[in-house]
Design an enzyme around this catalytic site. Sequence first.
Site, PDB file in Angstrom:
ATOM      1  N   GLU A 178       0.843  -1.191   0.000  1.00 37.40           N
ATOM      2  CA  GLU A 178       0.000   0.000   0.000  1.00 37.40           C
ATOM      3  C   GLU A 178       0.882   1.246   0.000  1.00 37.40           C
ATOM      4  O   GLU A 178       1.727   1.397   0.891  1.00 37.40           O
ATOM      5  CB  GLU A 178      -0.906  -0.026   1.243  1.00 37.40           C
ATOM      6  CG  GLU A 178      -1.887  -1.197   1.206  1.00 37.40           C
ATOM      7  CD  GLU A 178      -2.378  -1.632   2.588  1.00 37.40           C
ATOM      8  OE1 GLU A 178      -2.098  -0.927   3.586  1.00 37.40           O
ATOM      9  OE2 GLU A 178      -3.034  -2.686   2.667  1.00 37.40           O
ATOM     10  N   LEU A 201      -5.974  -1.776  -1.242  1.00 43.61           N
ATOM     11  CA  LEU A 201      -5.769  -1.750   0.211  1.00 43.61           C
ATOM     12  C   LEU A 201      -6.385  -2.998   0.855  1.00 43.61           C
ATOM     13  O   LEU A 201      -7.538  -2.978   1.293  1.00 43.61           O
ATOM     14  CB  LEU A 201      -6.419  -0.481   0.786  1.00 43.61           C
ATOM     15  CG  LEU A 201      -5.952  -0.026   2.165  1.00 43.61           C
ATOM     16  CD1 LEU A 201      -6.422   1.395   2.426  1.00 43.61           C
ATOM     17  CD2 LEU A 201      -6.423  -0.936   3.279  1.00 43.61           C
ATOM     18  N   ALA A 202      -5.629  -4.076   0.858  1.00 41.76           N
ATOM     19  CA  ALA A 202      -6.132  -5.309   1.460  1.00 41.76           C
ATOM     20  C   ALA A 202      -4.948  -6.228   1.735  1.00 41.76           C
ATOM     21  O   ALA A 202      -4.289  -6.694   0.808  1.00 41.76           O
ATOM     22  CB  ALA A 202      -7.133  -5.990   0.529  1.00 41.76           C
ATOM     23  N   GLU A 203      -4.684  -6.456   3.007  1.00 36.84           N
ATOM     24  CA  GLU A 203      -3.466  -7.179   3.377  1.00 36.84           C
ATOM     25  C   GLU A 203      -3.493  -8.641   2.939  1.00 36.84           C
ATOM     26  O   GLU A 203      -2.477  -9.201   2.524  1.00 36.84           O
ATOM     27  CB  GLU A 203      -3.212  -7.078   4.884  1.00 36.84           C
ATOM     28  CG  GLU A 203      -2.681  -5.717   5.336  1.00 36.84           C
ATOM     29  CD  GLU A 203      -3.738  -4.623   5.394  1.00 36.84           C
ATOM     30  OE1 GLU A 203      -4.945  -4.958   5.367  1.00 36.84           O
ATOM     31  OE2 GLU A 203      -3.374  -3.436   5.447  1.00 36.84           O
ATOM     32  N   GLN A 257       1.877  -2.237   5.703  1.00 34.85           N
ATOM     33  CA  GLN A 257       2.107  -0.833   6.064  1.00 34.85           C
ATOM     34  C   GLN A 257       2.433  -0.623   7.549  1.00 34.85           C
ATOM     35  O   GLN A 257       3.308   0.162   7.886  1.00 34.85           O
ATOM     36  CB  GLN A 257       0.901  -0.009   5.653  1.00 34.85           C
ATOM     37  CG  GLN A 257       1.180   1.465   5.593  1.00 34.85           C
ATOM     38  CD  GLN A 257       0.134   2.162   4.741  1.00 34.85           C
ATOM     39  OE1 GLN A 257      -1.051   2.115   5.030  1.00 34.85           O
ATOM     40  NE2 GLN A 257       0.576   2.797   3.681  1.00 34.85           N
ATOM     41  N   PHE A 258       1.714  -1.319   8.413  1.00 33.73           N
ATOM     42  CA  PHE A 258       2.049  -1.374   9.843  1.00 33.73           C
ATOM     43  C   PHE A 258       1.821  -2.806  10.291  1.00 33.73           C
ATOM     44  O   PHE A 258       0.829  -3.429   9.880  1.00 33.73           O
ATOM     45  CB  PHE A 258       1.169  -0.434  10.672  1.00 33.73           C
ATOM     46  CG  PHE A 258       1.499   1.015  10.487  1.00 33.73           C
ATOM     47  CD1 PHE A 258       2.455   1.637  11.284  1.00 33.73           C
ATOM     48  CD2 PHE A 258       0.881   1.755   9.494  1.00 33.73           C
ATOM     49  CE1 PHE A 258       2.778   2.970  11.088  1.00 33.73           C
ATOM     50  CE2 PHE A 258       1.194   3.092   9.301  1.00 33.73           C
ATOM     51  CZ  PHE A 258       2.138   3.707  10.100  1.00 33.73           C
ATOM     52  N   PHE A 283      -1.423  -4.478  11.327  1.00 36.37           N
ATOM     53  CA  PHE A 283      -2.428  -4.872  10.329  1.00 36.37           C
ATOM     54  C   PHE A 283      -2.259  -6.334   9.910  1.00 36.37           C
ATOM     55  O   PHE A 283      -2.970  -6.834   9.042  1.00 36.37           O
ATOM     56  CB  PHE A 283      -2.347  -3.990   9.070  1.00 36.37           C
ATOM     57  CG  PHE A 283      -2.386  -2.498   9.321  1.00 36.37           C
ATOM     58  CD1 PHE A 283      -2.754  -1.977  10.562  1.00 36.37           C
ATOM     59  CD2 PHE A 283      -2.056  -1.603   8.306  1.00 36.37           C
ATOM     60  CE1 PHE A 283      -2.781  -0.592  10.787  1.00 36.37           C
ATOM     61  CE2 PHE A 283      -2.078  -0.214   8.527  1.00 36.37           C
ATOM     62  CZ  PHE A 283      -2.443   0.276   9.773  1.00 36.37           C
ATOM     63  N   HIS A 329      -0.855   0.095  15.553  1.00 32.91           N
ATOM     64  CA  HIS A 329       0.290   0.481  14.730  1.00 32.91           C
ATOM     65  C   HIS A 329       1.624   0.120  15.390  1.00 32.91           C
ATOM     66  O   HIS A 329       2.650   0.128  14.739  1.00 32.91           O
ATOM     67  CB  HIS A 329       0.300   1.993  14.474  1.00 32.91           C
ATOM     68  CG  HIS A 329      -0.723   2.454  13.485  1.00 32.91           C
ATOM     69  ND1 HIS A 329      -2.073   2.344  13.713  1.00 32.91           N
ATOM     70  CD2 HIS A 329      -0.591   3.031  12.269  1.00 32.91           C
ATOM     71  CE1 HIS A 329      -2.724   2.852  12.672  1.00 32.91           C
ATOM     72  NE2 HIS A 329      -1.846   3.261  11.780  1.00 32.91           N
TER      73      HIS A 329
END
Lengths: 370, 325
Positions: B29, B58-60, B82-83, B86, B129
């Site tokens: 992302e 946007l989908a892990e 991204q973090f 997630f 996060h």
Amino acid sequence: MGENIAKNFDPKQTLNEIEDKFQMFQILNEEGVIVNEEANPNLSDEELVELMSRMVYTRILDQRSISLNRQGRLGFYAPTAGQEASQLASHYALEKEDWILPGYRDVPQIVWHGLPLWKAFLFSRGHFVGNQMPEGLNVLPPQIIIGAQYVQAAGVALGLKKRGAKNVAITYTGDGGSSQGDFYEGINFAGAFKAPAIFIVQNNQFAISTPREVQTSAKTIAQKGIAAGIPSVLVDGMDPLAVYVATKDARDRAINGEGPSLIETMCYRYGPHTMSGDDPTRYRTSDIDNEWAAKDPIVRFRKYLEGKGLWSEQKETEVIELAKEEIKAAIKQADETPKQKVTDLISNMYEELPRNLEEQFKIYVEKESR
Amino acid sequence: MAQMTMIQAITDALRCELKDDENVLIFGEDVGVNGGVFRATEGLQKEFGVERVFDTPLAESGIGGLAIGLSLTGYRPVPEIQFFGFVFEVMDSISGQLARYRYRTGNTFNMPVTIRSPFGGGVHTPEMHSDSLEGLMAQQPGLKVVIPSTPYDAKGLLISSIRDNDPVIFLEHLKLYRSVREEVPEESYTIPLGKADVKREGTDLSIFAYGLMVHESLKAAEELEKEGYSVEVVDLRTVQPLDIETIIASVEKTNRAIVVQEAQKQAGIAANVVAEITERAILSLEAPVLRVAAPDTIYPFPQAENIWLPNYKDILETAKKVLTF
């Protein structure tokens, strides 16, 4: 306010219109009569006979697998009878180099793609050799986590696109699988990357015991492709010609750089969910069973081919005998495969064993030599 | 050599590997035009093109699926989550799939995937996060879990991770991204996975730590030196698999040890290190091996972060208990 919106854009009407457009695509009806000549793929006589032979063979494979399971000689098994058109006619539209990402009921497709039958039996028995694909066979072991194969299919398809290969990744799930997050992520990713994937939902009406209408408010599963911006179609999954055409079209589009497609095949599994204690009488009536039995893919295809003079009782007996023989030989080969060891499994964890596994390997070498 | 922060060293490692191996792909992302929310992939899309460095929806879980599928078609994916908080959205792709493919297919398919992700506390992020979830990852057979504590290590370990033919979870502590700067060679180099680094030699006590806690441990060691204690600090660097040799050799020398982790005390890496020490070196011990860790709550809202996170004072306190036992 609501009225003003309705004047400009009526969300409910739009939904109804979209849903009504998803009419079931059929070519060969239950009586074995072509009802949609325009869409007839005009397969050659040899191709028609081959597809029929595969369906008959696979029905026997299913019966034998169930019986072997009951004798305690097979292990995990998810019956396939009723889904032959959905499974084998979709597979029939593929090319040898295409990738298949199957669910656990989709063993027939990977067998017809090239997985030796004895290995399929080893998969059922829970032996890793069953998952070792022969070199060059682009097949993954049957996926156990419902829907996980969908996101992976998007990845394989993107890889094929990047490599410039003229091939597709096809993946299968069921009506239950279409509720998973991975279903949406898979079709959406493949759509966003215009990746050559074919997503098949074999809607066999029940996810174990849960009926289709509990899964979603959507009238069809096919329409879910619309939200991802990918072409989708609702197909009579008991009609081998319709399934073949829908898959072939999807494949042509994919190869042509037009991205993925979603296909919902309306079908039915005659047997239990798996052979591990599921009792369909708890959630299905014999009326529903009979209703679907009347749509049987093999019965209608037999009628069609007999009408063309391409099939006979004798031909069918030949296929059945061949299936029985090959199944017997495959079971024998599976029986002869050396037992799986914990040390084999430890060796398969990493390219190089870390210290903890090295130590445990030694312990199990000793244990297994006792 | 150039002075680099950890984030610069990471970008540099990615650039080296993109240059070195055309099968390396970077995606996630906002990693493209934006260069990642921490700029770890700054300039890479421009340099290597959108085919090699690209944004995803946007989908892990989808990102995890892409990594698996791309591996199957011969690529060497380096996705970014991204973090790391997630990660729960991609747990099946990691634990259920990536970690198992080599095993599942009897050593015929492998997953040369390196998942990079920022984690760690002290920078006042919103919820989810900052969690330290390496223990969760380390419990999954089939993965390797790497956590660098310096820019130099970050580059060498990341290059090794990308070249590794098994999946690696590469965790980058948020607070270390820009707080430490050191000399980092501009050329490519590797640091072997599974090898700890003795950051400081000592004879009275061993402190085992990783990530940000290495720096807190070094600070504590300096304080202790003023009081006459010689303290060894070992940076684990790879928390799965552990470098048992280095850990045991250190304990056999100092006879006393503590293990420091930023994560909650329950389960986790520190507990595993303590267990390895007691199983392998109990007769060398002059005192119980104690842990310094965060309390067993959910990661705190930012207002309580500074008290919740272990720091050098907590380390000092525990170290003294062990030293004076």
